[in-house]
Scaffold this motif. Structure first.
Motif, PDB file in Angstrom:
ATOM      1  N   THR A 142       0.808  -1.210  -0.045  1.00 65.66           N
ATOM      2  CA  THR A 142       0.036  -0.146  -0.147  1.00 65.66           C
ATOM      3  C   THR A 142       0.951   1.212   0.019  1.00 65.66           C
ATOM      4  O   THR A 142       0.520   2.295  -0.709  1.00 65.66           O
ATOM      5  N   ASN A 183       0.887   4.035  -3.111  1.00 68.04           N
ATOM      6  CA  ASN A 183       0.576   5.438  -2.684  1.00 68.04           C
ATOM      7  C   ASN A 183       1.659   6.150  -3.205  1.00 68.04           C
ATOM      8  O   ASN A 183       1.511   7.461  -3.827  1.00 68.04           O
ATOM      9  N   SER A 190      -7.795   1.820  -1.355  1.00 67.89           N
ATOM     10  CA  SER A 190      -7.126   3.005  -1.056  1.00 67.89           C
ATOM     11  C   SER A 190      -6.451   3.441  -2.694  1.00 67.89           C
ATOM     12  O   SER A 190      -6.476   4.631  -3.015  1.00 67.89           O
ATOM     13  N   HIS A 227      -8.490   5.619  -5.065  1.00 68.83           N
ATOM     14  CA  HIS A 227      -8.434   6.941  -5.222  1.00 68.83           C
ATOM     15  C   HIS A 227      -7.286   7.880  -5.918  1.00 68.83           C
ATOM     16  O   HIS A 227      -6.983   9.001  -5.996  1.00 68.83           O
TER      17      HIS A 227
END
Length: 364
Positions: A240, A244, A285, A288
């Motif tokens: 993650t 990101n 997540s 987005h």
């Protein structure tokens, strides 16, 4: 004292055109719009936009230029950047003209639905000359699955060149066709092969330097973003964090280098209390990360593209087909084929799996 135009780090040809047009200092340029400067100086709108951005930023505030943009300046910038057409007019209309430059677009779908076909089509279309409504740019294609087929790129490029040849009307277009050939299209499509997430992260880190050396690039494709991160990755929290960070890098690349960034993503099966549904992979997540999300899916034997997320366009579902010439419109013989209920769109809240494709229930 106003800074001379000659002292800016513009391309020599741009400097000559600006000075020849009577623009000697920054004050002469600062209040113009990109379209006005482009017309008066005889430079492209992209060059005019870059000139104005450089002129309007302060001598020691290069990093803060973006924060001082007004809404009107932002609108002018986005209009000047343009879009990459898909050769499917229904999808182009749903997207507001095509895939936007300066933003990130995620294309999701099950295997075989046409994600790579659309990416190859975009890589060719980004090179269509400006006089034909294109961007006249170059393309970067980062292949993580080994699914890029140069033979298919030849087919799509051949069809695009033939199309432009058929609609040629004036001298400018005839001259542009001299440099818009299958050979030039292939020579301006830069292909990178990444075998795992480490190579993908490294290539993304090197991408800004490559784009600075190749300023004509208008499209960056990563096909796919999901594949390197869905295998042999036990630490999901690390995954993650890496995703990101990668998303932020790609957003910055799209904005700073004026390129359209297109990412493909796979689908996975989410198991609920009373139902299962197909959803884009990599978790909530990641949903987005991209500016807009496009989901390709099957309804029976027909392909549909659903614009699920966009800051400027309403949700829409349009049909398309994959032909020997590439990604194209489809004429439906029966209007009832179009899904009337949005709940029928796989990946949103449908129980139906397209054409029997299996998802991965462990990756949610």
């Amino acid at each position: 004292m106003q800074r001379d135009v000659a002292s800016f780090a513009f391309a020599p040809a741009v400097k000559v055109r600006l000075i020849s047009a009577g623009f000697l200092t920054a004050k002469d340029i600062r209040d113009l719009r990109p379209t006005e400067l482009s017309k008066e100086a005889g430079i492209s709108q992209q060059e005019a936009l870059e000139v104005l951005q450089e002129v309007r930023r302060g001598p020691t505030e290069h990093g803060a230029a973006e924060s001082r943009l007004t809404a009107l300046e932002l609108l002018e910038r986005e209009q000047a950047l343009g879009t990459v057409i898909t050769f499917c007019s229904a999808l182009d209309q749903a997207l507001g003209g095509g895939v936007p430059v300066g933003k990130t677009t995620e294309i999701c779908g099950a295997p075989g639905v046409g994600k790579t076909q659309l990416c190859i089509q975009l890589a060719v279309d980004a090179q269509i000359p400006g006089c034909f409504g294109g961007l006249g740019g170059q393309a970067v294609y980062i292949d993580t699955e080994g699914s890029f087929l140069v033979e298919r790129a030849v087919d799509v490029a051949t069809a695009a060149v033939q199309h432009c040849t058929l609609i040629t009307k004036d001298t400018e277009q005839r001259e542009a066709l001299q440099s818009f050939t299958v050979e030039t299209v292939l020579s301006q499509l830069f292909l990178f092969r990444c075998h795992d997430y480490v190579e993908l992260l490294a290539q993304t880190h090197l991408l800004p330097d490559f784009l600075s050396q190749h300023p004509k690039v208008r499209l960056v494709v990563i096909d796919s973003i999901a594949f390197p991160f869905r295998h042999s990755f036990e630490d999901l929290s690390l995954r993650t964090r890496l995703l990101n960070g990668l998303a932020q890098q790609l957003i910055q690349i799209a904005s700073q280098h004026s390129v359209a960034v297109v990412l493909t993503n796979q689908m996975t099966t989410r198991i609920g209390q009373n139902q299962s549904m197909l959803v884009p992979a990599l978790g909530e997540s990641w949903g987005h990360a991209a500016t807009q999300r496009l989901i390709l899916h099957w309804e029976g034997k027909h392909r549909f593209a659903s614009l699920y997320k966009s800051p400027s366009q309403r949700e829409a579902t349009v049909p398309y087909q994959i032909t020997p010439h590439g990604f194209r419109d489809v004429q439906l013989p029966d209007p009832s084929v179009t899904p009337a209920d949005p709940s029928l769109t796989p990946g949103l809240n449908s129980r139906k799996r397209p054409r029997g494709e299996e998802g991965d229930p462990s990756d949610v």
